[in-house]
Design an enzyme around this catalytic site. Structure first.
Site, mmCIF file in Angstrom:
data_model
loop_
_atom_site.group_PDB
_atom_site.id
_atom_site.type_symbol
_atom_site.label_atom_id
_atom_site.label_comp_id
_atom_site.label_asym_id
_atom_site.label_seq_id
_atom_site.Cartn_x
_atom_site.Cartn_y
_atom_site.Cartn_z
ATOM 1 N N GLY A 7 50.138 -2.956 24.741
ATOM 2 C CA GLY A 7 50.131 -2.276 26.042
ATOM 3 C C GLY A 7 51.263 -2.705 26.959
ATOM 4 O O GLY A 7 51.156 -2.611 28.184
ATOM 5 N N GLY A 10 52.917 -0.446 29.869
ATOM 6 C CA GLY A 10 52.182 -0.115 31.092
ATOM 7 C C GLY A 10 52.657 -0.978 32.260
ATOM 8 O O GLY A 10 53.666 -1.679 32.172
ATOM 9 N N LEU A 35 51.809 4.507 24.017
ATOM 10 C CA LEU A 35 52.447 5.406 24.995
ATOM 11 C C LEU A 35 51.505 6.551 25.361
ATOM 12 O O LEU A 35 51.789 7.722 25.116
ATOM 13 C CB LEU A 35 53.792 5.949 24.495
ATOM 14 N N ILE A 60 46.178 0.772 19.016
ATOM 15 C CA ILE A 60 45.401 -0.422 18.640
ATOM 16 C C ILE A 60 44.125 -0.064 17.871
ATOM 17 O O ILE A 60 43.510 -0.935 17.272
ATOM 18 C CB ILE A 60 45.039 -1.320 19.862
ATOM 19 N N THR A 124 39.405 -8.137 33.667
ATOM 20 C CA THR A 124 39.429 -7.763 35.082
ATOM 21 C C THR A 124 38.220 -8.311 35.847
ATOM 22 O O THR A 124 37.146 -8.514 35.259
ATOM 23 C CB THR A 124 39.441 -6.215 35.180
ATOM 24 N N ASP A 125 38.387 -8.469 37.145
ATOM 25 C CA ASP A 125 37.260 -8.901 37.988
ATOM 26 C C ASP A 125 36.192 -7.814 38.096
ATOM 27 O O ASP A 125 35.077 -8.085 38.542
ATOM 28 C CB ASP A 125 37.744 -9.305 39.390
ATOM 29 N N GLU A 126 36.540 -6.580 37.679
ATOM 30 C CA GLU A 126 35.576 -5.478 37.835
ATOM 31 C C GLU A 126 34.350 -5.666 36.958
ATOM 32 O O GLU A 126 33.322 -5.028 37.176
ATOM 33 C CB GLU A 126 36.260 -4.131 37.569
ATOM 34 N N TYR A 149 34.795 2.331 33.118
ATOM 35 C CA TYR A 149 35.952 1.446 32.845
ATOM 36 C C TYR A 149 35.504 -0.013 32.805
ATOM 37 O O TYR A 149 35.770 -0.739 31.846
ATOM 38 C CB TYR A 149 37.041 1.644 33.911
ATOM 39 N N LYS A 153 35.410 -2.794 29.695
ATOM 40 C CA LYS A 153 36.103 -4.097 29.709
ATOM 41 C C LYS A 153 35.077 -5.220 29.492
ATOM 42 O O LYS A 153 35.352 -6.177 28.768
ATOM 43 C CB LYS A 153 36.845 -4.303 31.039
ATOM 44 N N VAL A 205 41.783 8.647 51.331
ATOM 45 C CA VAL A 205 41.032 7.385 51.336
ATOM 46 C C VAL A 205 39.562 7.713 51.055
ATOM 47 O O VAL A 205 38.952 8.524 51.752
ATOM 48 C CB VAL A 205 41.185 6.671 52.703
ATOM 49 N N GLY A 274 29.550 5.673 42.491
ATOM 50 C CA GLY A 274 29.373 4.279 42.020
ATOM 51 C C GLY A 274 30.445 3.336 42.544
ATOM 52 O O GLY A 274 30.660 2.264 41.958
HETATM 53 P P1 NAD Z 1 48.193 0.605 32.464
HETATM 54 O O1 NAD Z 1 47.229 1.733 32.383
HETATM 55 O O2 NAD Z 1 49.333 0.666 33.416
HETATM 56 O O3 NAD Z 1 48.819 0.336 31.013
HETATM 57 C C1 NAD Z 1 48.046 0.356 29.837
HETATM 58 C C2 NAD Z 1 49.002 0.387 28.650
HETATM 59 O O4 NAD Z 1 48.210 0.345 27.454
HETATM 60 C C3 NAD Z 1 49.867 1.649 28.590
HETATM 61 O O5 NAD Z 1 51.196 1.324 28.281
HETATM 62 C C4 NAD Z 1 49.221 2.458 27.471
HETATM 63 O O6 NAD Z 1 50.153 3.303 26.793
HETATM 64 C C5 NAD Z 1 48.684 1.367 26.571
HETATM 65 N N1 NAD Z 1 47.555 1.803 25.746
HETATM 66 C C6 NAD Z 1 46.436 2.449 26.161
HETATM 67 N N2 NAD Z 1 45.658 2.722 25.093
HETATM 68 C C7 NAD Z 1 46.295 2.242 24.005
HETATM 69 C C8 NAD Z 1 45.984 2.210 22.610
HETATM 70 N N3 NAD Z 1 44.869 2.772 22.127
HETATM 71 N N4 NAD Z 1 46.858 1.601 21.761
HETATM 72 C C9 NAD Z 1 48.004 1.037 22.235
HETATM 73 N N5 NAD Z 1 48.355 1.062 23.537
HETATM 74 C C10 NAD Z 1 47.498 1.650 24.417
HETATM 75 O O7 NAD Z 1 47.287 -0.683 32.733
HETATM 76 P P2 NAD Z 1 47.614 -2.000 33.568
HETATM 77 O O8 NAD Z 1 47.240 -1.766 34.984
HETATM 78 O O9 NAD Z 1 48.955 -2.486 33.217
HETATM 79 O O10 NAD Z 1 46.506 -2.984 32.951
HETATM 80 C C11 NAD Z 1 46.787 -3.722 31.764
HETATM 81 C C12 NAD Z 1 45.570 -4.542 31.388
HETATM 82 O O11 NAD Z 1 45.227 -5.404 32.462
HETATM 83 C C13 NAD Z 1 44.319 -3.710 31.098
HETATM 84 O O12 NAD Z 1 43.635 -4.304 30.026
HETATM 85 C C14 NAD Z 1 43.509 -3.822 32.388
HETATM 86 O O13 NAD Z 1 42.140 -3.699 32.124
HETATM 87 C C15 NAD Z 1 43.873 -5.217 32.840
HETATM 88 N N6 NAD Z 1 43.808 -5.429 34.296
HETATM 89 C C16 NAD Z 1 44.418 -4.562 35.166
HETATM 90 C C17 NAD Z 1 44.373 -4.819 36.529
HETATM 91 C C18 NAD Z 1 45.068 -3.919 37.517
HETATM 92 O O14 NAD Z 1 44.904 -4.104 38.725
HETATM 93 N N7 NAD Z 1 45.866 -2.956 37.094
HETATM 94 C C19 NAD Z 1 43.690 -5.947 37.007
HETATM 95 C C20 NAD Z 1 43.080 -6.817 36.086
HETATM 96 C C21 NAD Z 1 43.159 -6.543 34.737
HETATM 97 P P1 TYD Z 2 42.307 1.752 42.300
HETATM 98 O O1 TYD Z 2 43.750 1.508 42.564
HETATM 99 O O2 TYD Z 2 41.912 2.978 41.544
HETATM 100 O O3 TYD Z 2 41.723 0.435 41.629
HETATM 101 P P2 TYD Z 2 40.169 0.031 41.291
HETATM 102 O O4 TYD Z 2 39.312 1.201 41.434
HETATM 103 O O5 TYD Z 2 40.317 -0.421 39.883
HETATM 104 O O6 TYD Z 2 39.839 -1.077 42.244
HETATM 105 O O7 TYD Z 2 41.541 1.799 43.689
HETATM 106 C C1 TYD Z 2 41.591 0.713 44.596
HETATM 107 C C2 TYD Z 2 40.680 1.050 45.745
HETATM 108 O O8 TYD Z 2 41.231 2.174 46.454
HETATM 109 C C3 TYD Z 2 39.290 1.458 45.333
HETATM 110 O O9 TYD Z 2 38.364 0.959 46.289
HETATM 111 C C4 TYD Z 2 39.317 2.978 45.373
HETATM 112 C C5 TYD Z 2 40.301 3.262 46.497
HETATM 113 N N1 TYD Z 2 41.086 4.516 46.360
HETATM 114 C C6 TYD Z 2 41.134 5.423 47.419
HETATM 115 O O10 TYD Z 2 40.530 5.205 48.471
HETATM 116 N N2 TYD Z 2 41.885 6.557 47.262
HETATM 117 C C7 TYD Z 2 42.562 6.822 46.104
HETATM 118 O O11 TYD Z 2 43.205 7.898 46.007
HETATM 119 C C8 TYD Z 2 42.514 5.873 45.043
HETATM 120 C C9 TYD Z 2 43.251 6.120 43.742
HETATM 121 C C10 TYD Z 2 41.758 4.718 45.215
#
Ligand code: NAD
Ligand code: TYD
Length: 342
Positions: A7, A10, A35, A60, A124-126, A149, A153, A205, A274
C-alpha cells in the site's frame, strides 16, 4: 535491510517510503500496491528512479503473487494496504472485508511461510470506537469498532494477534490517530476542505461539527513506525497520537483562516450514520518504551499542509479528475516492472 511495503502508493505509505529512504538511504524498498482509486504513483514520482526503490503492482488478496513476492529476502514487512475511507465502507463494505481482512490473512500466511523476521501491521485508533469526554484508549482498551471500516481493521488486528499467539509470528501492531499532510486523497476531511475552499465550493461539515479527532502530522506517524520497526517488542501493540483531540469545526475554521477564505463556505450537512463522536488515545507506552513523541504542532502542520495543497494544484486536479490513474499505464507498463523482473 530490504523492506516490503504494502500500500505504498497511498497517502501514509508514500510518505513513509520517502521518509524511510531519506533516513536510511542504504535500505532497499519494494512497494507492492494494487493501485486502487487511492493509489497514486505520482506520490512517489520524485524517488521512482532511485535504484533502491521498486514498485510492483499487485493485490494483497492474490496469494500466488504475494507468495512469489515473498521469495525475496525481505527483512521486514510494513503492511499499510487497506481500504481506508469510512464513508465508502458505509456505502459498500464488502471490499473492506476482502482487502483489509482477507488481504491481511494472505500477507500473514506468506510472511510466516518465508519466516520473515518482522511484520509491522499498521492499524488505527478507530478500532477502539468512540471515547467519552476526557477518556482515552490504552492498548488494553476494549475493541468497539462502529463503522465497517473500523470493524475490518479490528478483525485484521485480531488475526495478527492470533498469528503471534498460535504461530509465534513476529508481528507488532500500531494504532494511530487521524493523519494529515501532503498526498492525502481529497476525499478525507482536511484535503477535501482545503481543495473545496480554494475552488470556492462549499465545505460539507457533518452533523454539528463537534466530533473530535486527534490529528497527527503524517511525518510524525512515519517516525513512530520507524521506531516500532526498529525497537518495538514482538507481539505488542503501540498507540500513536498527538494527545490533542480537536472538533472538526475547529479544524475547518483554521483551514479557512489559513486560506483567507470566508466562514460562509461552511455548510452543515446530514451526519454520517454511526459517526464516532470522539477519538482519543493514551500513547504513553510508545513514549515511555521507544522514546518517540509527536513533534509537529497542529498550527504548523496545518499551515504546511495548506501550503502544499496550494502549490500542488496539478496533483489535486488530477486526483479529483482521475487522470492520475493513467500514470501507471504511461510509465510502468512500458518499463515492464512486473513481478517476474524482480
Ligand atoms: P490510502 O487509502 O491513502 O492508501 C491505501 C493504499 O493501499 C492505496 O495505495 C491502495 O492502492 C492500496 N491498496 C488497497 N487495497 C489493496 C489491495 N487489495 N492490494 C494492494 N494494495 C491495496 O490509506 P492511508 O490513509 O494511507 O492508510 C494506510 C494504512 O494506515 C491503512 O491500513 C489505514 O487503515 C491505516 N491508518 C490510516 C490513518 C489515516 O488517518 N489515514 C490513520 C491510522 C491508520
Ligand atoms: P475522515 O477524514 O473521513 O476520517 P475518519 O472518519 O476516519 O475519522 O473524517 C474526519 C472527520 O471529519 C470525521 O469526524 C468525519 C468528518 N467529515 C466531515 O465533517 N465532512 C466530510 O466531508 C468528511 C469527509 C469528513
Amino acid at each position: 535491510m530490504k523492506l516490503l511495503v504494502t500500500g505504498g502508493a497511498g497517502f501514509i505509505g508514500s510518505n513513509f517510503i520517502r521518509y524511510f529512504l531519506n533516513v536510511h538511504p542504504s535500505t532497499e524498498i519494494v512497494n507492492f500496491d494494487k493501485l486502487t482509486y487511492a493509489g497514486n504513483l505520482q506520490n512517489l514520482a520524485d524517488i521512482d528512479a532511485q535504484p533502491n526503490y521498486r514498485f510492483v503492482r499487485g493485490d494483497i488478496c492474490d496469494a500466488e503473487a504475494v507468495e512469489h513476492l515473498c521469495e525475496q529476502p525481505f527483512d521486514a514487512i510494513v503492511h499499510f494496504a487497506a481500504e481506508s475511507h469510512v464513508d465508502r465502507s458505509i456505502a459498500a463494505a464488502r471490499e473492506f472485508i476482502r482487502a483489509n481482512v482477507e488481504g491481511t490473512l494472505v500477507m500473514l500466511e506468506a510472511a510466516r511461510k518465508r519466516k520473515i523476521s518482522r511484520f509491522l501491521h499498521v492499524s488505527t485508533d478507530e478500532v477502539y470506537g468512540s471515547m467519552a469526554p476526557k477518556e482515552s484508549a490504552t492498548e488494553q482498551s476494549q475493541l468497539a469498532p462502529n463503522s465497517p471500516y473500523a470493524a475490518s481493521k479490528a478483525a485484521s488486528d485480531l488475526l495478527v494477534r492470533s498469528y503471534v499467539q498460535t504461530h509465534k509470528f513476529p508481528a507488532v501492531i500500531t494504532r494511530c490517530t487521524n493523519n494529515y499532510g501532503p498526498y492525502q486523497f481529497p476525499e478525507k476531511l482536511i484535503p477535501l476542505m482545503i481543495s473545496n475552499a480554494i475552488e470556492g465550493k462549499k465545505l460539507p461539515v457533518y452533523g454539528d461539527g463537534l466530533n473530535e479527532r486527534d490529528w497527527i502530522f503524517v511525518e510524525d506517524h512515519c517516525r513512530a513506525l520507524d521506531a516500532v520497526l526498529e525497537k518495538g517488542r514482538i507481539g505488542e501493540i503501540y498507540n500513536i497520537g498527538s494527545g490533542r483531540p480537536v472538533p472538526n469545526i475547529g479544524i475547518v475554521r483554521s483551514l479557512l483562516k489559513l486560506l483567507n477564505a470566508p466562514d460562509g463556505l461552511i455548510e452543515f450537512v446530514q451526519d454520517r450514520p454511526g459517526h464516532d463522536r470522539r477519538y482519543a488515545l493514551d500513547d504513553s507506552k510508545i513514549r515511555r518504551e521507544l522514546g518517540w513523541e509527536s513533534k509537529v504542532e497542529l498550527d504548523a502542520g496545518l499551515k504546511h499542509t495548506v501550503d502544499w495543497y496550494r502549490t500542488h494544484s496539478d496533483w489535486v486536479q488530477e486526483a479529483k479528475s482521475g487522470e492520475y490513474q493513467a500514470y501507471y499505464e504511461k510509465f510502468y507498463v512500458k518499463r515492464r516492472a512486473t513481478l517476474a523482473q524482480l
